[in-house]
Motif scaffolding. Structure first.
Motif, mmCIF file in Angstrom:
data_model
loop_
_atom_site.group_PDB
_atom_site.id
_atom_site.type_symbol
_atom_site.label_atom_id
_atom_site.label_comp_id
_atom_site.label_asym_id
_atom_site.label_seq_id
_atom_site.Cartn_x
_atom_site.Cartn_y
_atom_site.Cartn_z
ATOM 1 N N UNK A 8 -2.476 8.121 -1.241
ATOM 2 C CA UNK A 8 -1.380 8.488 -2.309
ATOM 3 C C UNK A 8 -1.357 7.597 -3.601
ATOM 4 N N UNK A 9 -1.538 6.157 -3.092
ATOM 5 C CA UNK A 9 -1.438 5.182 -4.009
ATOM 6 C C UNK A 9 -2.807 5.385 -4.784
ATOM 7 N N UNK B 152 -5.433 7.222 5.825
ATOM 8 C CA UNK B 152 -4.089 6.651 5.767
ATOM 9 C C UNK B 152 -3.406 7.183 4.328
ATOM 10 N N UNK B 153 -2.251 8.164 4.641
ATOM 11 C CA UNK B 153 -1.595 8.821 3.685
ATOM 12 C C UNK B 153 -1.039 7.857 2.606
ATOM 13 N N UNK B 154 -0.390 6.733 2.699
ATOM 14 C CA UNK B 154 -0.031 5.949 1.694
ATOM 15 C C UNK B 154 -0.973 5.377 1.011
ATOM 16 N N UNK B 155 -2.229 4.873 1.628
ATOM 17 C CA UNK B 155 -3.266 4.290 0.687
ATOM 18 C C UNK B 155 -4.005 5.487 -0.147
ATOM 19 N N UNK C 44 -10.300 -2.053 4.577
ATOM 20 C CA UNK C 44 -9.708 -3.195 4.598
ATOM 21 C C UNK C 44 -10.424 -4.325 5.710
ATOM 22 N N UNK D 167 -2.460 8.036 -7.159
ATOM 23 C CA UNK D 167 -1.259 7.743 -8.214
ATOM 24 C C UNK D 167 -2.040 7.057 -9.497
ATOM 25 N N UNK E 118 -10.520 -3.211 0.268
ATOM 26 C CA UNK E 118 -9.040 -2.573 0.233
ATOM 27 C C UNK E 118 -7.932 -3.771 0.038
ATOM 28 N N UNK E 119 -7.544 -4.157 -1.127
ATOM 29 C CA UNK E 119 -6.673 -5.105 -1.192
ATOM 30 C C UNK E 119 -5.537 -4.927 -0.734
ATOM 31 N N UNK E 120 -4.539 -6.001 -0.861
ATOM 32 C CA UNK E 120 -3.307 -5.935 -0.397
ATOM 33 C C UNK E 120 -2.429 -4.827 -1.250
ATOM 34 N N UNK E 121 -1.326 -4.187 -0.912
ATOM 35 C CA UNK E 121 -0.672 -3.555 -1.716
ATOM 36 C C UNK E 121 -0.197 -4.392 -3.072
ATOM 37 N N UNK E 122 -0.099 -3.493 -4.106
ATOM 38 C CA UNK E 122 0.436 -4.142 -5.111
ATOM 39 C C UNK E 122 -0.680 -4.120 -6.303
ATOM 40 N N UNK F 130 -4.535 -3.681 -6.131
ATOM 41 C CA UNK F 130 -5.150 -2.314 -5.922
ATOM 42 C C UNK F 130 -5.319 -1.794 -7.030
ATOM 43 N N UNK G 128 -2.977 8.099 -13.257
ATOM 44 C CA UNK G 128 -2.739 7.271 -14.142
ATOM 45 C C UNK G 128 -3.706 6.746 -15.378
#
Lengths: 147, 756
Positions: A15-16, A10-13, A92, A19, A113-117, A120, A23
């Motif tokens: 990428x998250x 999953x690209x968004x996962x 997930x 990121x 893999x938790x909910x987005x936000x 994570x 950080x």
């Protein structure tokens, strides 16, 4: 520098996580491949991964198209040259079969893999705190199998 | 006067060579001669009366020299179709010819006065006999007509139709009697009254006449045939004398003459037309032959009747079986279908009672289905237990003396002397059981044949009443035997049932295959589909959060609001998928039952919801401590959580509260819970907005929401569906009592434990 290998379709996962890693920062670079096939190519330095570095840690998604996480895991843990690399399942799925099966196949830990936000972020921090601060990772390269 | 007969004589009846008694009745003359030489070899001692010369003079002579010219040729020509009327020494006689022991046997009977000159053809008599038969409707009427017709032809006082049962005991099933003559209708007599060899003889030679029971037997000369050293075989002789025992029996009955014709069906002895006259009386050969023809026609008619009955029975069986194999609504199990067909089921084998032990009515706890007159449920259960231990050839057991093989029911001959049991399933003890009472209870005989018509010292046993009593004694504790048709019907039922059960099993297998398939599909949904559907939502959420992080400040108020809406929608859809996934897994849930303190469950739920309840200023009221009942604690906790959350959610007016309580065994139940039979009734009550009656069921449907998604905390509408599913998995029920503005009370009950 030995990287952390992130196997995530999953690209968004992905990428998250990248990121968050940036950080933190994570002491090692993150290399991402998007499926099981690429993961194995990377680990065996096949295809476009001839120069791939042996990862210090693998973050492995379970449900991926094609070769799934379980197959990658089983392949790694059956290979004396690769089985010392800690593999953290990052999925997930809360299915008992997935969790127990992964441990049975030699997973070193299983992270949900938790909910987005914010969760994570928290999971990523926990992972960082344990594997890169509390735990000792294998230093040596794999044992050559005795002739 | 014949000597009286002893018991010993009776016991040898079965072995008496009745065809080799070596004597004839004095109403005619018998001459046996060689086939080629026509020399006379055997002649009856009374020959002189008709032939003018005694045996000594006749033996060895050619027959042609003794009889009028051409007589033998005429007899030879006509003896096939029947008796030929001839004149011998000025007397009109009927002549009969047959072969025996390699000789030709000629019998001459002087015609009774009434038949002389009447020249009645057998055909004419038959014509008279047959026309009423054609009119008769049904077997009983047919037999009655036949009895009346025969009595008219032979002029006897009593004409009975005996029918042999499967065990060869006889029953008088029809009767025609002269006014004032005792009736034997309904009489049963033991099989030994007509012994085996007599029945065999009656099958081969259908007609017997004893014109005078007191007549002296006429010997044959010579008494033994030189070749065989035994008397001439008189099986086929019309003049054959009969056993002294039989004569005494007749005398004891007050009978002076007896005539009988066999009724054969498919070559088997079906019964007899038995005729008695109180005084001696002859029946001419022509009339005898007429009766024989009538008997043959009657037999054919009976066979047709029986085939008709059989066809009707078949049709009934077919309709029964049809009813079994065409279950209505596809809902009916074989057991249910059988129950619905109870009367047919009894009729199937002519039983007085039926017990069905199958499906839900099988097993140690359940009650067999009992119809008609049967042993008690407990007795039937014990019987089934015994039956299931036995080897049953063809899965059928039939006994007419159940007590002999199964002593526990020996004392219940009033209900279950006879048992026909069919095992319907080789793997489980499922049976159809038919019961019959002992026959002595079902048969009575109104006649009074004890009245000696001619009082004379006779053997007591040789009376109809004694016969009847012997038969009754023989049948004490025994039912009417089960006929071939009964067994056939039972087997047919089994065959059909096996088909039904198999069909039913197939149906079940098909359903479970479908179920397995849809479960697999649900599994696939739960696994892959949910994952694949949630994946893009996760993506939407991720990119929304990246946008928020990276461009939040430059988006401005409106941009941020739109992003929030996007996030909310994605989360909501994600939540719906989670609920759907959970709901799909409920069907395959294995509950782990344990005694659970409901109070502890509710306390735990309240602790989790604490912040939310406080925030909404909702007071929780617990009138009394909740009891401990068996359930799956995790699942029922989920139910409590859902109900309490809902109760707290759907309130607007102050003060807000939620009451959690129960009604225990024996306590008065509210009107809305009168129908619930479970010992404990739990409830969650709120004074909130309430639910209109038309939605009382709808709220339990998956994703059925009554309010806008964002109102009241935006539930997905799966919570109550899941709660109800969980409760019903426990064998309980969940329902609501509510009205708009009046608050709501959700009630639920739990079952007893794991459903086996």
């Amino acid at each position: 520098m030995t990287p952390l290998l992130l196997v995530e379709d999953s690209d968004p996962d992905a990428e998250a996580l990248m990121r968050i890693a940036k950080r933190m920062p994570l002491p090692v670079p993150v290399v991402r491949v998007r499926d099981g096939e690429n993961a194995l190519d990377y680990l065996y330095q096949r295809g476009g991964y001839a120069d791939a570095e042996r990862p210090v840690l693998i973050l492995l998604d379970l449900h991926m198209p094609g070769i799934g996480g379980r197959e990658v895991l089983a392949t790694l843990k059956a290979d004396p040259a690769l089985r010392s690399i800690p593999v953290i399942i990052f999925s997930s799925s809360v299915e008992v079969e997935d969790v127990d099966g992964a441990y049975a196949d030699g997973a070193n830990s299983y992270l949900f893999k938790p909910e987005v936000g914010p969760q994570l972020q928290a999971t990523a921090e926990a992972l960082h705190a344990f594997w890169f601060k509390a735990a000792r990772l294998p230093v040596s390269q794999a044992q050559e199998p005795e002739a | 006067m014949s000597p009286s007969v002893s018991d010993a004589d009776l016991s040898v009846c079965d072995r008496e060579p009745i065809h080799l008694l070596g004597g004839i009745q004095p109403r005619g003359v018998l001459i046996a001669f060689g086939k080629d030489t026509d020399a006379i070899r055997v002649v009856s001692a009374n020959a002189a009366a008709l032939l003018g010369a005694g045996p000594d003079a006749l033996l060895g002579k050619p027959l042609a020299g003794v009889l009028p010219h051409g007589l033998l040729a005429r007899v030879e020509a006509g003896a096939g179709p029947g008796p030929v009327t001839v004149e011998v020494s000025g007397q009109r006689c009927s002549a009969l010819l047959h072969d025996s022991d390699g000789l030709r046997v000629l019998e001459l009977e002087p015609l009774p006065d009434e038949d002389v000159g009447a020249e009645e053809s057998a055909l004419g008599a038959v014509q008279r006999l047959v026309s009423p038969l054609a009119r008769a409707k049904g077997t009983a009427a047919l037999l009655q007509e036949a009895a009346d017709a025969v009595r008219e032809v032979i002029g006897y006082d009593r004409v009975m139709v005996y029918r042999f049962h499967a065990d060869f005991h006889g029953e008088v099933v029809a009767e025609s009697v002269r006014e004032g003559v005792d009736s034997f209708l309904g009489l049963h007599f033991p099989a030994s009254d007509i012994p085996v060899q007599a029945r065999a003889l009656y099958t081969r030679h259908p007609v017997r006449l004893i014109a005078d029971v007191d007549a002296k037997v006429v010997g044959l000369v010579p008494p033994l045939l030189p070749g065989t050293q035994r008397p001439l075989d008189l099986s086929g002789a019309a003049l054959r004398s009969v056993s002294e025992v039989h004569l005494e029996y007749l005398r004891n009955m007050g009978v002076g003459a007896s005539f009988s014709v066999s009724l054969l069906k498919d070559g088997q002895l079906w019964g007899l037309m038995a005729c008695h006259h109180l005084t001696p009386r002859k029946v001419s050969a022509a009339r005898r032959q007429a009766c024989e023809v009538l008997a043959r026609l009657l037999s054919l008619q009976l066979a047709a009747e029986e085939r008709g009955l059989e066809a009707a029975a078949q049709a009934r069986r077919a309709s029964l079986l049809n009813a079994l194999v065409m279950p209505k609504l596809g809902e009916r199990t074989p057991a249910r279908a059988l129950e619905a067909q109870a009367p047919l089921l009894m009729e199937l084998t002519g039983a007085h009672g039926v017990a069905l032990v199958l499906g839900a009515s099988a097993g140690p706890e359940s009650s067999p289905l009992l119809l008609g007159t049967t042993p008690s449920a407990e007795e039937v259960r014990a019987l089934v237990a015994w039956l299931s231990e036995r080897e049953l050839p063809d899965d059928v057991l039939h006994v007419d003396r159940l007590g002999d093989v199964y002593p526990p029911l020996a004392s219940r001959a009033d209900v279950a002397a006879g048992l026909l049991a069919v095992r319907l399933d080789p793997s489980v003890p499922h049976f159809a059981l038919w019961f019959r009472p002992e026959v002595a209870r079902t048969v009575s005989w109104a006649g009074n044949p004890n009245k000696p018509v001619r009082p004379e010292p006779g053997h007591e046993r040789l009376r109809p009443r004694a016969s009847f009593d012997v038969w009754r004694e023989e049948r004490r504790g025994a039912s009417m035997p089960w006929s071939m048709q009964d067994l056939e019907a039972a087997r047919a039922l089994k065959g059909a049932l096996v088909g039904v059960v198999l069909r039913h099993a197939e149906e079940l297998a098909r359903l479970s295959r479908e179920l397995a398939r849809s479960n697999a599909e649900l599994d696939a949904f739960g696994g892959t589909v949910a994952h694949d559907l949630k994946e893009p939502l996760r993506g939407i959420l991720q990119y929304s959060s990246f946008l928020q992080e990276d461009f939040g400040p430059v988006l401005g108020e409106d941009g941020r609001a739109q992003l929030e809406s996007l996030t909310w929608l994605a989360r909501r859809t994600h939540g719906l998928l989670d609920d759907l996934f959970e709901y799909s897994r409920l069907g395959r849930l294995d509950l782990s039952w344990e005694e659970t303190d409901q109070q502890a469950l509710v306390d735990d739920v309240l602790k989790t919801l604490g912040a939310r309840l406080e925030e909404g200023r909702v007071e929780v009221r617990l009138p009394r401590r909740l009891p401990t009942v068996a359930c799956d604690a995790v699942r029922i906790r989920q139910v409590w959580a859902n109900l309490i959350t809902n109760a707290a959610k759907y309130q607007t007016a102050e003060p807000r509260w939620v009451e959690v309580g129960f009604v225990g065994p024996g306590e008065t139940r509210p009107q809305a819970a009168r129908h619930a039979s479970a010992p404990y009734l739990f409830y969650v009550r709120d004074p909130g907005i309430g639910i209109a009656p038309q939605f009382h069921e709808a709220i339990f449907e998956l994703f059925r929401r009554l309010h806008p998604a964002q109102a009241y905390g935006g539930g997905t509408g799966a919570g109550l569906a899941i709660a109800r599913r969980l409760v019903s998995l426990h064998g309980g029920a969940l329902w609501v009592d509510s009205a708009p503005g009046k608050g709501s009370t959700f009630y639920f009950t739990l079952g007893e434990g794991p459903r086996s």
